[in-house]
Design an enzyme around this catalytic site. Structure first.
Site, PDB file in Angstrom:
ATOM      1  N   ARG A   1       2.890  -5.322  -6.158  1.00 14.48           N
ATOM      2  CA  ARG A   1       2.209  -4.254  -5.438  1.00 14.48           C
ATOM      3  C   ARG A   1       0.726  -4.579  -5.491  1.00 14.48           C
ATOM      4  NH1 ARG A   1       0.991   2.086  -6.977  1.00 14.48           N
ATOM      5  NH2 ARG A   1      -0.798   1.160  -7.996  1.00 14.48           N
TER       6      ARG A   1
ATOM      7  N   TYR B   1      -7.977   5.812  -7.505  1.00 13.91           N
ATOM      8  CA  TYR B   1      -6.801   5.806  -8.384  1.00 13.91           C
ATOM      9  C   TYR B   1      -5.822   4.723  -7.922  1.00 13.91           C
ATOM     10  CZ  TYR B   1      -2.647   7.470 -10.770  1.00 13.91           C
ATOM     11  OH  TYR B   1      -1.533   7.568 -11.553  1.00 13.91           O
TER      12      TYR B   1
ATOM     13  N   ASP C   1       0.714   0.668  -1.777  1.00 12.93           N
ATOM     14  CA  ASP C   1       0.870   2.113  -1.976  1.00 12.93           C
ATOM     15  C   ASP C   1      -0.328   2.827  -1.356  1.00 12.93           C
ATOM     16  OD1 ASP C   1       1.417   4.643  -2.922  1.00 12.93           O
ATOM     17  OD2 ASP C   1       1.706   4.034  -5.015  1.00 12.93           O
TER      18      ASP C   1
ATOM     19  N   HIS D   1      -0.549   5.977  -1.320  1.00 20.03           N
ATOM     20  CA  HIS D   1      -0.681   7.134  -2.218  1.00 20.03           C
ATOM     21  C   HIS D   1      -0.950   8.450  -1.497  1.00 20.03           C
ATOM     22  CE1 HIS D   1      -0.795   8.666  -6.283  1.00 20.03           C
ATOM     23  NE2 HIS D   1      -0.393   7.469  -6.655  1.00 20.03           N
TER      24      HIS D   1
ATOM     25  N   GLU E   1       4.202   2.174   0.852  1.00 20.19           N
ATOM     26  CA  GLU E   1       4.661   3.334   0.071  1.00 20.19           C
ATOM     27  C   GLU E   1       3.794   4.565   0.306  1.00 20.19           C
ATOM     28  OE1 GLU E   1       4.733   2.447  -4.122  1.00 20.19           O
ATOM     29  OE2 GLU E   1       4.752   4.550  -4.675  1.00 20.19           O
TER      30      GLU E   1
ATOM     31  N   GLU F   1       8.174   9.421  -4.953  1.00 22.10           N
ATOM     32  CA  GLU F   1       7.926   9.491  -6.399  1.00 22.10           C
ATOM     33  C   GLU F   1       7.612  10.909  -6.861  1.00 22.10           C
ATOM     34  OE1 GLU F   1       4.694   6.606  -6.699  1.00 22.10           O
ATOM     35  OE2 GLU F   1       3.305   8.224  -7.163  1.00 22.10           O
TER      36      GLU F   1
ATOM     37  N   ARG G   1      12.015   6.512  -3.875  1.00 27.51           N
ATOM     38  CA  ARG G   1      11.110   6.159  -4.967  1.00 27.51           C
ATOM     39  C   ARG G   1      11.182   7.094  -6.171  1.00 27.51           C
ATOM     40  NH1 ARG G   1       8.923   3.201  -6.957  1.00 27.51           N
ATOM     41  NH2 ARG G   1       6.695   3.568  -6.929  1.00 27.51           N
TER      42      ARG G   1
ATOM     43  N   GLU H   1      10.337  -0.810  -9.930  1.00 29.18           N
ATOM     44  CA  GLU H   1       8.914  -0.891 -10.310  1.00 29.18           C
ATOM     45  C   GLU H   1       8.816  -1.131 -11.817  1.00 29.18           C
ATOM     46  OE1 GLU H   1       6.710   2.744  -9.769  1.00 29.18           O
ATOM     47  OE2 GLU H   1       4.801   1.699  -9.772  1.00 29.18           O
TER      48      GLU H   1
ATOM     49  N   TRP I   1      -3.703  12.886  -2.130  1.00 29.79           N
ATOM     50  CA  TRP I   1      -3.685  11.602  -2.839  1.00 29.79           C
ATOM     51  C   TRP I   1      -2.353  11.417  -3.496  1.00 29.79           C
ATOM     52  CZ3 TRP I   1      -3.377  10.417  -8.131  1.00 29.79           C
ATOM     53  CH2 TRP I   1      -3.236  11.550  -8.962  1.00 29.79           C
TER      54      TRP I   1
HETATM   55  O1  KDG Z   1       1.724   9.906 -12.573  1.00 23.49           O
HETATM   56  C1  KDG Z   1       1.467   9.396 -11.314  1.00 23.49           C
HETATM   57  C2  KDG Z   1       1.771   7.899 -11.276  1.00 23.49           C
HETATM   58  O2  KDG Z   1       3.030   7.663 -11.803  1.00 23.49           O
HETATM   59  C3  KDG Z   1       1.765   7.368  -9.876  1.00 23.49           C
HETATM   60  O3  KDG Z   1       0.607   7.741  -9.223  1.00 23.49           O
HETATM   61  C4  KDG Z   1       1.894   5.861  -9.869  1.00 23.49           C
HETATM   62  O4  KDG Z   1       1.865   5.747  -7.479  1.00 23.49           O
HETATM   63  C5  KDG Z   1       2.294   5.338  -8.534  1.00 23.49           C
HETATM   64  C6  KDG Z   1       3.295   4.289  -8.493  1.00 23.49           C
HETATM   65  O5  KDG Z   1       3.700   3.924  -7.390  1.00 23.49           O
HETATM   66  O6  KDG Z   1       3.703   3.836  -9.561  1.00 23.49           O
HETATM   67 MG    MG Z   2       3.276   5.242  -5.885  1.00 22.46          MG
END
Ligand code: KDG
Ligand code: MG
Length: 413
Positions: free
Chosen positions: A147, A159, A221, A223, A247, A273, A294, A350, A413
């Site tokens: 990634r 982030y 990602d 995000h 992602e 996620e 995810r 992952e 985000w």
């Molecule tokens: O707690 C949040 C993280 O697990 C996340 O932001 C990490 O985006 C992430 C990922 O794809 O692992």
């Molecule tokens: Mg992610």
């Protein structure tokens, strides 16, 4: 047999983790991961104050019934706090069942469908040169999928990008909180500009394909930071670089938004996620709007919960991409690996390696070699918890960051 004790262990060996420990009348012990990044104590209270009293004296072998009792039976359903608490109980019960059967959990779940679990790792850097060094490092270790995330010129901390050196301005896993005017911890505020990001990202992938060729699987990602039409543009512009997936292009709860993205691009899409149940995926999967789910085992109701998602996904040819950042504990990671070994619609796993400090408290039996993970053949999940060491690292208040546009507006985000 029956459950005699339910303990909740909160520890911070490098970052916070919440673990449930279930003990049976004949002394078997099972562990489950209940870590919810930045909201750890809410899940700990849910477990201690609401679930533990319902579990004592219950027959620990009835995993599906206990899952339904805690999910359906409580009236209040879904959500990350509830589903992380149920997940932890569920994982611990599967751990016990497999220990009783003297089998690694993957054998109990149907046995191996593959020789190992292909993993992707996180490479990131402030700029392309730093990213390239990180990608080279993982290639040397044998990983075949990465990634890739970078900073964006003109923007500050983002982030998802790890600091290359101590003291560098990036802040990622575990996210360090800021301090407010009362001296108390609070989320760091990051800044975002989608236009700057969209204008910059294709160049990064162009460089990566030039330097690393076509065989390396590249994942990215976004995000949740884009609008549907911005995500469509990004997917389309990245098509020449053959991504494994894009992602979380947009905020996931707007499932219908993916219709627009999908109609514009053939770049494979992954999301989920922050999802907790199969219902969060209903439109996304049944309309084949995504390619990978995810969710983590930890945030989606445990083995029992995520199996419901993955079985639904299998019918539509959607594959797994189980969430495995370092805020999922080694117990949650082990649970993912046992499932990954067995399911037919496995996609990729992952893998963000935990720190030595974390692994001194959680002793794991899973292994990594040549870009593949294996859960190991220890009966159960294969993770032990050193409770004395855990007690020596007490909970530390933590927050994930938040995100604002230049004018101060709070942004996704
Ligand atoms: O707690 C949040 C993280 O697990 C996340 O932001 C990490 O985006 C992430 C990922 O794809 O692992
Ligand atoms: Mg992610």
């Amino acid at each position: 047999m029956t459950i005699t004790r339910v303990d909740v262990i909160i520890t911070c060996p490098g970052r916070n983790f919440v673990t449930v420990k279930i003990t049976t009348k004949d002394g078997l012990v099972g562990y489950g991961d209940a870590t919810l990044n930045g909201r750890e104590l809410a899940v700990a209270s849910y477990l201690r104050d609401h679930l533990a009293p319902l579990l004592r004296e219950r027959d620990e072998s009835r995993i599906e019934d206990i899952w339904q009792y805690l999910y359906r039976g409580s009236y209040w359903r879904r959500g990350p706090v509830t589903m992380a608490a149920i997940a932890a109980v569920d994982m611990a019960l599967w751990d016990i069942k497999a220990k009783r059967a003297q089998m690694p959990l993957y054998e109990l779940l149907g046995g191996a469908s593959r020789k190992g679990v292909r993993a992707y790792v996180h490479a990131s850097g402030w700029d392309y040169e730093a990213l390239k060094v990180a990608v080279e490092g993982y290639r040397t270790q044998g990983f075949t999928a990465v990634r890739v995330q970078t900073g964006v010129p003109g923007l500050g901390q983002i982030y998802g990008i790890a600091p290359a050196k101590a003291g560098e301005k990036y802040n990622y896993e575990p996210a360090k909180p800021a301090v407010n005017s009362l001296g108390e911890p609070c989320p760091v505020e990051e800044e975002w500009d989608s236009r700057a990001y969209l204008n910059f990202v294709p160049e990064i992938f162009d460089n990566l394909r030039r330097d690393f060729g076509s065989s390396l699987a590249l994942l990215h990602d976004a995000h949740h930071r884009l609008t549907p039409i911005e995500a469509a543009r990004l997917g389309k512009e990245l098509e020449p670089y053959d991504l494994f997936w894009l992602e979380d292009a947009t905020p996931g709860e707007d499932q219908e938004a993916f219709r627009l993205i999908r109609s514009h691009t053939t770049t494979p899409l992954a999301t989920g996620e922050v999802f907790n149940t199969v219902f969060d995926y209903r439109t996304l999967i049944s309309e084949r709007l995504i390619d990978y789910v995810r969710s983590s085992v930890t945030h989606a109701g445990g083995i029992t919960g995520i199996k419901k998602i993955l079985s639904f996904a299998e019918i539509y040819g959607v594959k797994s991409g189980i969430h495995g950042p370092t805020d999922v504990s080694p117990v949650g990671m082990a649970a993912a690996l046992h499932l990954d070994m067995t399911i037919h619609n496995f996609g990729i796993q992952e893998f963000m390696p935990h720190s030595e400090e974390t692994l001194s408290v959680f002793r794991t039996s899973y292994t990594v070699a040549d870009g593949y993970l294996h859960p190991g053949d220890t009966p159960g999940l294969g993770v032990d918890l050193d409770e004395e060491l855990a007690a020596a690292s007490p909970y530390t208040p933590a927050y994930l960051p938040t995100n604002r546009l230049e004018d101060g507006t709070v942004h996704d985000w």
